[in-house]
Design a protein around this motif. Structure first.
Motif, PDB file in Angstrom:
ATOM      1  N   SER A  99       0.320   5.309  -4.635  1.00 51.92           N
ATOM      2  CA  SER A  99      -0.325   6.117  -5.625  1.00 51.92           C
ATOM      3  C   SER A  99      -1.225   7.560  -4.892  1.00 51.92           C
ATOM      4  O   SER A  99      -1.655   7.448  -3.996  1.00 51.92           O
ATOM      5  CB  SER A  99      -1.623   5.177  -5.954  1.00 51.92           C
ATOM      6  N   SER A 100      -0.683   8.571  -5.489  1.00 52.97           N
ATOM      7  CA  SER A 100      -1.221   9.810  -5.022  1.00 52.97           C
ATOM      8  C   SER A 100      -2.459   9.939  -5.411  1.00 52.97           C
ATOM      9  O   SER A 100      -3.268  10.500  -4.674  1.00 52.97           O
ATOM     10  CB  SER A 100      -0.533  10.967  -5.775  1.00 52.97           C
ATOM     11  N   LEU A 101      -3.025   9.197  -6.466  1.00 59.35           N
ATOM     12  CA  LEU A 101      -4.635   9.441  -6.466  1.00 59.35           C
ATOM     13  C   LEU A 101      -5.417   8.512  -5.391  1.00 59.35           C
ATOM     14  O   LEU A 101      -6.518   9.016  -4.876  1.00 59.35           O
ATOM     15  CB  LEU A 101      -4.925   8.350  -7.723  1.00 59.35           C
ATOM     16  N   ASN A 191      -2.248  18.003 -16.983  1.00 59.98           N
ATOM     17  CA  ASN A 191      -2.752  17.066 -17.667  1.00 59.98           C
ATOM     18  C   ASN A 191      -4.170  17.452 -18.251  1.00 59.98           C
ATOM     19  O   ASN A 191      -5.038  17.649 -17.553  1.00 59.98           O
ATOM     20  CB  ASN A 191      -3.065  15.676 -16.774  1.00 59.98           C
ATOM     21  N   ASP A 220      -2.209  19.004  -6.894  1.00 60.56           N
ATOM     22  CA  ASP A 220      -1.829  18.014  -7.505  1.00 60.56           C
ATOM     23  C   ASP A 220      -0.868  18.212  -8.523  1.00 60.56           C
ATOM     24  O   ASP A 220      -0.953  18.166  -9.840  1.00 60.56           O
ATOM     25  CB  ASP A 220      -2.917  17.115  -8.363  1.00 60.56           C
ATOM     26  N   TYR A 223       3.330  16.643 -12.004  1.00 63.23           N
ATOM     27  CA  TYR A 223       4.257  16.723 -13.078  1.00 63.23           C
ATOM     28  C   TYR A 223       5.397  17.829 -12.506  1.00 63.23           C
ATOM     29  O   TYR A 223       6.135  18.568 -13.235  1.00 63.23           O
ATOM     30  CB  TYR A 223       3.631  17.185 -14.002  1.00 63.23           C
ATOM     31  N   SER A 255       3.865  12.202  -6.407  1.00 64.96           N
ATOM     32  CA  SER A 255       4.256  10.839  -6.693  1.00 64.96           C
ATOM     33  C   SER A 255       5.345  10.523  -7.356  1.00 64.96           C
ATOM     34  O   SER A 255       5.756  11.643  -8.180  1.00 64.96           O
ATOM     35  CB  SER A 255       2.946   9.976  -6.642  1.00 64.96           C
ATOM     36  N   SER A 257       5.191   8.179  -9.514  1.00 66.75           N
ATOM     37  CA  SER A 257       4.708   7.563 -10.568  1.00 66.75           C
ATOM     38  C   SER A 257       5.677   7.433 -11.676  1.00 66.75           C
ATOM     39  O   SER A 257       5.800   6.390 -12.509  1.00 66.75           O
ATOM     40  CB  SER A 257       3.277   7.573 -10.711  1.00 66.75           C
ATOM     41  N   LYS A 258       5.664   8.731 -12.197  1.00 69.31           N
ATOM     42  CA  LYS A 258       6.408   9.059 -13.555  1.00 69.31           C
ATOM     43  C   LYS A 258       7.877   9.502 -13.350  1.00 69.31           C
ATOM     44  O   LYS A 258       8.344  10.061 -14.167  1.00 69.31           O
ATOM     45  CB  LYS A 258       5.631  10.089 -14.433  1.00 69.31           C
TER      46      LYS A 258
HETATM   47  N1  PMP Z   1      -2.409  13.148 -11.263  1.00 70.86           N
HETATM   48  C1  PMP Z   1      -2.304  13.371 -12.433  1.00 70.86           C
HETATM   49  C2  PMP Z   1      -2.364  14.978 -12.950  1.00 70.86           C
HETATM   50  C3  PMP Z   1      -1.910  12.367 -13.240  1.00 70.86           C
HETATM   51  O1  PMP Z   1      -1.704  12.714 -14.557  1.00 70.86           O
HETATM   52  C4  PMP Z   1      -1.480  11.035 -12.873  1.00 70.86           C
HETATM   53  C5  PMP Z   1      -1.227   9.951 -13.779  1.00 70.86           C
HETATM   54  N2  PMP Z   1      -1.723  10.138 -15.059  1.00 70.86           N
HETATM   55  C6  PMP Z   1      -1.810  10.979 -11.509  1.00 70.86           C
HETATM   56  C7  PMP Z   1      -2.157  12.029 -10.573  1.00 70.86           C
HETATM   57  C8  PMP Z   1      -1.835   9.496 -10.807  1.00 70.86           C
HETATM   58  O2  PMP Z   1      -0.683   9.412  -9.944  1.00 70.86           O
HETATM   59  P1  PMP Z   1      -0.427   8.180  -9.136  1.00 70.86           P
HETATM   60  O3  PMP Z   1       0.189   7.110  -9.943  1.00 70.86           O
HETATM   61  O4  PMP Z   1       0.636   8.801  -7.996  1.00 70.86           O
HETATM   62  O5  PMP Z   1      -1.662   7.570  -8.366  1.00 70.86           O
END
Ligand code: PMP
Length: 429
Positions: A99-101, A191, A220, A223, A255, A257-258
């Motif tokens: 997870s980047s978060l 976002n 970050d 996208y 990441s 993730s998507k």
């Molecule tokens: N950064 C942004 C701008 C996102 O929209 C999201 C997912 N909604 C994330 C990070 C989360 O990323 P990760 O799953 O890698 O933690």
């Protein structure tokens, strides 16, 4: 469509009665539609299903057994793959966990605990009565704001314009206040609005004078390759910072993730070599290394930058009809009403909608009662406080096309009801 704002009280009341009937009919259907979070649909996840097939080898290209401990910074072939994809030297990349978060939280925590390159730990200021502050382009990502809140970092909202944060305001604030230590940026398909930063904005962020020597950009790029309608270029922030003699200013996050699986993909951070060295020192006390098997699985599946790009095109093909459906419905149900305006993203995961001031909370509440769950109103602002109570994030990816069309029909009825109530209220009715 006639502007609701120009309608008489009698006309508004008639419209409200009709809308209320439609709304009651929706409520009677006991629907359960969820557009709250940006989750990929199962069909998107299916595209990455082969990742879970049997791995074809555990040995890395340098002969290391990936099943064993080690390689804190991530396996070389993974750093190279994402380095090529993002235009970053592999040596400047650390592959993290899932997870980047998580990496962002850790990076900010390190700064609070240790400072950076000899600067005072940021929490020293906090506990000396000068809390550290971050600039937060708004509307923005609620989980960034949550990190700041949890760490006691004060947030200063800055408007996000069509080409990035209001850079004159950013320069003024960061130039004057030494306790402003950083800024959150989602530089491509942000976002929730889908804003893409222009080259001049990136250059000014990299070059601006800051009162804090240890000012940091949290870049970050969640996208970064998630183009849906149009590929948008982005200036390389790490190169720009280096060019303007602020080499350590930016931490870059990304990441899969998507791209592959949220929560089971891989995350990375990239920065100057000095920052990478510092991060690795802290990380070495945290872990012996992240999941190399997952890193290797991703390399075996994607193989090259070109394949990754192709994969993103397949995802975009799935997402385009969903974004089309949302945008078409908003246009046919609301265009010209004067009750809302919305973004037209070129990629990413969201559409951002602004109701008339004072109508977002009521709209989201009405939608919830009719079985349509939206992201909480206010979530796109620090501390959950949207000063105008107008911004709502729409996440079109998870529902099916049919569900999405139904959900937007209901949602737009809610916007109209909330808008008319507000207008009647302002007329003293
Ligand atoms: N950064 C942004 C701008 C996102 O929209 C999201 C997912 N909604 C994330 C990070 C989360 O990323 P990760 O799953 O890698 O933690």
């Amino acid at each position: 469509m006639k502007k609701f704002t120009e309608a008489s009280s009698a006309e508004l009341k008639t419209m409200l009665r009709e809308l209320q009937e439609r709304y009651d009919a929706f409520c009677a259907q006991n629907l359960k539609l969820n557009m709250a979070r940006g989750k990929p649909a199962p069909s998107q996840l299916d595209l990455s299903a082969p990742l879970m097939d049997k791995m074809n080898a555990y040995t890395l290209e340098d002969g290391t057994d990936a099943r064993n401990y080690g390689i804190l910074e991530g396996i070389p072939e993974c750093r190279r793959l994402f380095g090529e994809t993002l235009g970053i030297a592999p040596e400047q990349i650390i592959i993290g966990g899932n997870s980047s978060l998580n990496v962002m939280f850790d990076t900010l925590s390190f700064l609070c605990l240790f400072g950076t390159h000899g600067s005072m730990p940021w929490h020293y200021h906090k506990y000396s009565g000068h809390p550290v502050k971050f600039l937060c382009p708004v509307p923005g990502y609620d989980r960034h704001f949550k990190i700041c809140e949890e760490l006691g970092i004060e947030m200063i909202p800055v408007p996000l314009l069509d080409d990035g944060p209001d850079i004159e305001m950013v320069k003024k604030l960061a130039g004057e206040d030494p306790y402003i230590k950083g800024i959150w940026c989602v530089p491509l398909h942000s976002n929730p609005q889908g804003v893409c930063y222009s080259d001049p904005v990136v250059e000014q962020l990299a070059s601006m004078e800051t009162a804090a020597e240890d000012f940091r950009i949290f870049w970050d790029n969640a996208y970064g390759i998630h183009h849906i309608y149009e590929e948008v270029p982005l200036k390389n922030i790490l190169d720009a910072c280096s060019h303007f003699h602020n080499p350590d200013r930016a931490y870059y996050f990304f990441s899969t993730s998507k791209i592959s699986f949220p929560g089971a993909g891989i995350a990375l951070t990239a920065s100057s070599l000095d920052n990478i060295k510092e991060l690795k020192k802290h990380m070495s006390a945290q872990t012996i290394g992240h999941d190399k098997l997952n890193q290797l699985r991703h390399v075996q599946f994607f193989k090259s930058k070109e394949n990754l790009k192709h994969h993103m095109e397949l995802l975009a093909k799935q997402l385009r009809p969903k974004f089309d459906a949302v945008l078409d419905k908003l246009e046919s149900n609301l265009e010209g009403s004067g009750l809302a305006k919305w973004s037209h993203p070129k990629g990413g995961y969201f559409v951002s909608l602004d109701t008339m001031p004072g109508c977002a909370k009521r709209t989201v509440e009405l939608a919830k009662q009719a079985g349509v769950i939206m992201t909480e109103a206010g979530a796109t602002y620090p501390y959950g406080k949207d000063p105008l109570d107008s911004n709502i994030r729409i996440a079109p990816t998870y529902p099916t096309l049919g569900e999405l069309e139904q959900a937007i029909d209901i949602f737009t009825v809610c916007i109209q009801i909330a808008g008319i109530e507000k207008l009647l209220n302002s007329k003293g009715e």
